[in-house]
Enzyme design. Sequence first.
Site, PDB file in Angstrom:
ATOM      1  N   HIS A 174      48.711  12.758 -12.010  1.00  0.00           N
ATOM      2  CA  HIS A 174      48.644  12.385 -13.422  1.00  0.00           C
ATOM      3  C   HIS A 174      47.270  12.800 -13.939  1.00  0.00           C
ATOM      4  CE1 HIS A 174      49.951  10.045 -16.844  1.00  0.00           C
ATOM      5  NE2 HIS A 174      48.686   9.703 -16.980  1.00  0.00           N
ATOM      6  N   ARG A 212      60.399  11.967  -2.252  1.00  0.00           N
ATOM      7  CA  ARG A 212      59.181  11.535  -1.554  1.00  0.00           C
ATOM      8  C   ARG A 212      59.474  10.230  -0.824  1.00  0.00           C
ATOM      9  NH1 ARG A 212      52.999  11.715  -3.761  1.00  0.00           N
ATOM     10  NH2 ARG A 212      52.062  11.544  -1.696  1.00  0.00           N
ATOM     11  N   ALA A 271      47.053  18.188  -4.152  1.00  0.00           N
ATOM     12  CA  ALA A 271      46.940  17.917  -5.583  1.00  0.00           C
ATOM     13  C   ALA A 271      45.487  18.107  -6.006  1.00  0.00           C
ATOM     14  CB  ALA A 271      47.428  16.513  -5.889  1.00  0.00           C
ATOM     15  N   GLN A 298      35.985  10.678  -8.017  1.00  0.00           N
ATOM     16  CA  GLN A 298      35.143  10.239  -9.125  1.00  0.00           C
ATOM     17  C   GLN A 298      35.590  10.720 -10.502  1.00  0.00           C
ATOM     18  OE1 GLN A 298      31.161  10.539  -6.869  1.00  0.00           O
ATOM     19  NE2 GLN A 298      30.590  10.122  -8.973  1.00  0.00           N
ATOM     20  N   ARG A 311      19.308  -8.075  -8.030  1.00  0.00           N
ATOM     21  CA  ARG A 311      18.865  -9.210  -8.862  1.00  0.00           C
ATOM     22  C   ARG A 311      20.003  -9.732  -9.742  1.00  0.00           C
ATOM     23  NH1 ARG A 311      14.029  -6.044 -11.539  1.00  0.00           N
ATOM     24  NH2 ARG A 311      15.832  -4.689 -11.781  1.00  0.00           N
ATOM     25  N   LYS A 312      20.806  -8.820 -10.257  1.00  0.00           N
ATOM     26  CA  LYS A 312      21.918  -9.242 -11.119  1.00  0.00           C
ATOM     27  C   LYS A 312      22.842 -10.181 -10.339  1.00  0.00           C
ATOM     28  CE  LYS A 312      23.088  -4.914 -12.299  1.00  0.00           C
ATOM     29  NZ  LYS A 312      21.956  -4.061 -12.039  1.00  0.00           N
ATOM     30  N   ALA A 346      26.480  13.559  -9.476  1.00  0.00           N
ATOM     31  CA  ALA A 346      26.826  14.973  -9.372  1.00  0.00           C
ATOM     32  C   ALA A 346      27.872  15.383 -10.404  1.00  0.00           C
ATOM     33  CB  ALA A 346      27.323  15.265  -7.966  1.00  0.00           C
TER      34      ALA A 346
HETATM   35  P1  NAP Z   1      21.745   2.554  -9.575  1.00  0.00           P
HETATM   36  O1  NAP Z   1      23.180   2.672  -9.383  1.00  0.00           O
HETATM   37  O2  NAP Z   1      21.179   2.509 -10.914  1.00  0.00           O
HETATM   38  O3  NAP Z   1      21.292   1.236  -8.782  1.00  0.00           O
HETATM   39  C1  NAP Z   1      19.960   0.823  -8.717  1.00  0.00           C
HETATM   40  C2  NAP Z   1      19.881  -0.530  -8.016  1.00  0.00           C
HETATM   41  O4  NAP Z   1      18.540  -0.919  -7.986  1.00  0.00           O
HETATM   42  C3  NAP Z   1      20.643  -1.612  -8.713  1.00  0.00           C
HETATM   43  O5  NAP Z   1      21.363  -2.334  -7.735  1.00  0.00           O
HETATM   44  C4  NAP Z   1      19.578  -2.476  -9.383  1.00  0.00           C
HETATM   45  O6  NAP Z   1      20.030  -3.805  -9.274  1.00  0.00           O
HETATM   46  C5  NAP Z   1      18.360  -2.209  -8.546  1.00  0.00           C
HETATM   47  N1  NAP Z   1      17.105  -2.145  -9.323  1.00  0.00           N
HETATM   48  C6  NAP Z   1      16.858  -1.482 -10.459  1.00  0.00           C
HETATM   49  N2  NAP Z   1      15.575  -1.651 -10.834  1.00  0.00           N
HETATM   50  C7  NAP Z   1      15.003  -2.430  -9.896  1.00  0.00           C
HETATM   51  C8  NAP Z   1      13.712  -2.955  -9.729  1.00  0.00           C
HETATM   52  N3  NAP Z   1      12.724  -2.710 -10.584  1.00  0.00           N
HETATM   53  N4  NAP Z   1      13.484  -3.726  -8.651  1.00  0.00           N
HETATM   54  C9  NAP Z   1      14.446  -3.991  -7.776  1.00  0.00           C
HETATM   55  N5  NAP Z   1      15.702  -3.525  -7.895  1.00  0.00           N
HETATM   56  C10 NAP Z   1      15.973  -2.751  -8.942  1.00  0.00           C
HETATM   57  O7  NAP Z   1      20.965   3.681  -8.815  1.00  0.00           O
HETATM   58  P2  NAP Z   1      21.259   4.386  -7.421  1.00  0.00           P
HETATM   59  O8  NAP Z   1      21.778   3.469  -6.393  1.00  0.00           O
HETATM   60  O9  NAP Z   1      19.977   5.076  -7.110  1.00  0.00           O
HETATM   61  O10 NAP Z   1      22.375   5.422  -7.748  1.00  0.00           O
HETATM   62  C11 NAP Z   1      22.104   6.416  -8.713  1.00  0.00           C
HETATM   63  C12 NAP Z   1      23.360   7.124  -9.145  1.00  0.00           C
HETATM   64  O11 NAP Z   1      23.854   7.837  -8.057  1.00  0.00           O
HETATM   65  C13 NAP Z   1      24.437   6.215  -9.639  1.00  0.00           C
HETATM   66  O12 NAP Z   1      24.520   6.323 -11.034  1.00  0.00           O
HETATM   67  C14 NAP Z   1      25.671   6.725  -8.993  1.00  0.00           C
HETATM   68  O13 NAP Z   1      26.506   7.356  -9.952  1.00  0.00           O
HETATM   69  C15 NAP Z   1      25.235   7.806  -8.042  1.00  0.00           C
HETATM   70  N6  NAP Z   1      25.686   7.529  -6.685  1.00  0.00           N
HETATM   71  C16 NAP Z   1      26.926   7.046  -6.486  1.00  0.00           C
HETATM   72  C17 NAP Z   1      27.353   6.802  -5.217  1.00  0.00           C
HETATM   73  C18 NAP Z   1      28.729   6.274  -4.974  1.00  0.00           C
HETATM   74  O14 NAP Z   1      29.478   6.036  -5.908  1.00  0.00           O
HETATM   75  N7  NAP Z   1      29.130   6.065  -3.750  1.00  0.00           N
HETATM   76  C19 NAP Z   1      26.530   7.029  -4.147  1.00  0.00           C
HETATM   77  C20 NAP Z   1      25.254   7.507  -4.388  1.00  0.00           C
HETATM   78  C21 NAP Z   1      24.845   7.748  -5.664  1.00  0.00           C
HETATM   79  P3  NAP Z   1      19.317  -5.049  -9.955  1.00  0.00           P
HETATM   80  O15 NAP Z   1      18.683  -4.525 -11.211  1.00  0.00           O
HETATM   81  O16 NAP Z   1      20.409  -6.038 -10.182  1.00  0.00           O
HETATM   82  O17 NAP Z   1      18.347  -5.546  -8.960  1.00  0.00           O
HETATM   83 FE1  SF4 Z   2      38.514  16.209  -5.443  1.00  0.00          FE
HETATM   84 FE2  SF4 Z   2      36.510  14.688  -6.359  1.00  0.00          FE
HETATM   85 FE3  SF4 Z   2      37.463  16.753  -7.767  1.00  0.00          FE
HETATM   86 FE4  SF4 Z   2      38.922  14.556  -7.501  1.00  0.00          FE
HETATM   87  S1  SF4 Z   2      36.970  14.714  -8.545  1.00  0.00           S
HETATM   88  S2  SF4 Z   2      39.626  16.659  -7.307  1.00  0.00           S
HETATM   89  S3  SF4 Z   2      38.425  14.019  -5.412  1.00  0.00           S
HETATM   90  S4  SF4 Z   2      36.401  16.851  -5.818  1.00  0.00           S
END
Ligand code: NAP
Ligand code: SF4
Length: 679
Positions: free
Chosen positions: A40, A228, A324, A353, A573-574, A665
């Site tokens: 979809h 399916r 897909a 994502q 903290r949140k 990304a």
């Molecule tokens: P983020 O998602 O903005 O998270 C930052 C974390 O740090 C939050 O939990 C925040 O929580 C805390 N924080 C912020 N300011 C702070 C401070 N002054 N002191 C202490 N804690 C603080 O940033 P990120 O983890 O670096 O990720 C960045 C981006 O990478 C995201 O937008 C995401 O899209 C992407 N990413 C995604 C994935 C995934 O989906 N698996 C993996 C890696 C990266 P509190 O403010 O509540 O403390």
């Molecule tokens: Fe594959 Fe990620 Fe693209 Fe979805 S967003 S098609 S999972 S690379």
Amino acid sequence: MSAAHPHASKMDNPYFPHLFTPLDLGHTQLRNRIIMGSMHTGLEEEKNSVEKIKAFYVERAKGGVGLIVTGGMAPNWSGRLAPFACDLIWPWQVAKHKQITEAVHAAGSKIALQILHAGRYAYHPLAVAPSAIKSPISPFKPRALTRWGIRKTINDFVNTALLAQKAGYDGIEIMGSEGYLINQFIVTKTNLRKDEWGGSFQNRIRFPLEILRKTRAAVGKNFIIIFRVSMLDLVEGGSTLEEVITFAKAVENNGASIINTGIGWHESRVPTIATQVPRAAFTWITARIRQEITIPIVATNRINTPDVAEAILRENEADLVSMARPLLADPEFANKAELGRPSEINTCIGCNQACLDHVFAQKRATCLVNPYACYETELTAKPLITSQQIAVVGAGPAGLAAALAAAKRGHRVTLFEKENSIGGQLNIARQIPGKEEFNETIRYFTTQLALSTVTVKLNTEATAEVLNQFDAVILATGVKPRAAGIPGEDNARVLSYLDVLRHKKPVGKRVVIIGAGGIGFDVAEFLAHTEEERDTPTWLKRWGVDREYLNRGALLPQRTAETSNREIYMFQRKSNKMGASLGKTTGWILREKLKKYRVRMQSGVEYKHITDDGLEIVFKQQTQTLMADNIVICAGQLPLLELKNKIRVPVYLVGGADKASELDAKRAIRQGTEIGLTI
Ligand code: NAP
Ligand code: SF4
């Protein structure tokens, strides 16, 4: 397994001989063994979207896919996934579909329409099901279908199939798996009926078989019907292996042309398509069912490269492979494989994502690695008036996408990267256990750069003096970790996430992670992970999948516990849920994983000091000191923009350099591409 299966392939293509053997279905032939699985996109519900849908499918048809299966269309209103979700019910809807089928045929592919009745998964108050049992993934309790309602629903399936035939589709796919209506009839967990549609297994499979039999009778024999079948329900009380085999045989005997594999209900707590799932992790069940039937069978789930697809066919596990998301990621997947150029394929990394997470958020799907997907008519290059000298600074995802798009348009592009390799943050992400697919993205960009006119300067720090000699500069310089601002943060035991993931500094046994965003979760996974668990049998066991199929639903009574040789705390903290910012379809997997590793996750924490002992916090008005060998700061990022004010030519910011708070990304590649197409 028998190599003499009636649909075993022969060998003509020198690169992927099994994948590029046509499949003869009697009345028609598929040009190869690649099916684009149903997905979809959200375009189906957009107003005036025929041109966009057409362009989306035509790209894939031109790209060489054998058969396209459309996104699921409901056969009636109650079967819609959401109140305004797509259906095919009325003759006046045929004309729109005809435009799509004609365009796909002109581009050389076949196309089948998927008929999907959501049953109790419907996200609206008109939901119906065999019995009035609410699903855990929809707030709406379904109404139990009356016997008349069941007959009417069967006729609605037939009606949709006939309309599809009128619209020029080569066939239909009846969605009988993933926990939708048909699946709900088959399984006692969701079918408590006492009439001829419930109770015994023969009664429970009556509904799908009636649909199939009546549809075949209506459409005649020269029309593809894919059914399916849910081969692994992965929910408690699901089907047994014996039931699946009996049902698959009945599906064959009641008129299906092809059987497709369904793995796991949507409410199952086993990951089935996320990047953590080993490639082709579920083909063993397709192979098992193949032994019992003679019609062609399709393998699915986490098949994302031609090598993997070829191996499945070579090993006689299936007759066709369905992909897909990989076809979203690269519409030319089939052509590139057929011509022996697999390294040019933009590989789906299984992140969800931009595809599934978008669909769940009621947004149009696209692809993290391919922002053109579903935007074929919109994300187009602005005509180039004068070719310019463009400098791109930073070879992370944003810079790479910008450089390639600008060069393709005819600009003379130089890409500066201060490290000795391309990839930027992708090089960090790919080290996280379960995120190895990012290696493919780096491989793709490496190949595309080599094929392009971009001049790549690695190990080169671009100075303002050099950049000012260009006509324009795209700054894709990325980000640096943000300090948390906690007193004592300069203590030697404090590390940044880059110290851990990039510089591989030693980390002790007791660790506190500050910050629970995507990076915090990644660091926790990286530090907790101890064993190799990517081999399929081990991975399946850890997630409780019963490969022996001794239990209903193919679930083990217990999952294997994870072991971690570190004691890890992760704080934010949140006061909201930990990992609330993670993707809808993958966040639960990451949370589950960390729980299995016994990572202690706590929100609503106030940080006081870092001392030689560890971290002093206040939690629920209690002050306490947590002894820790290391404290890893994952508190977000700041943009790296030192160069910006020194540049006198036009300058454009992309990726993390533009918005560090949204470092991701998906946005980086999209934004880089957009700049490259318009600069
Ligand atoms: P983020 O998602 O903005 O998270 C930052 C974390 O740090 C939050 O939990 C925040 O929580 C805390 N924080 C912020 N300011 C702070 C401070 N002054 N002191 C202490 N804690 C603080 O940033 P990120 O983890 O670096 O990720 C960045 C981006 O990478 C995201 O937008 C995401 O899209 C992407 N990413 C995604 C994935 C995934 O989906 N698996 C993996 C890696 C990266 P509190 O403010 O509540 O403390
Ligand atoms: Fe594959 Fe990620 Fe693209 Fe979805 S967003 S098609 S999972 S690379």
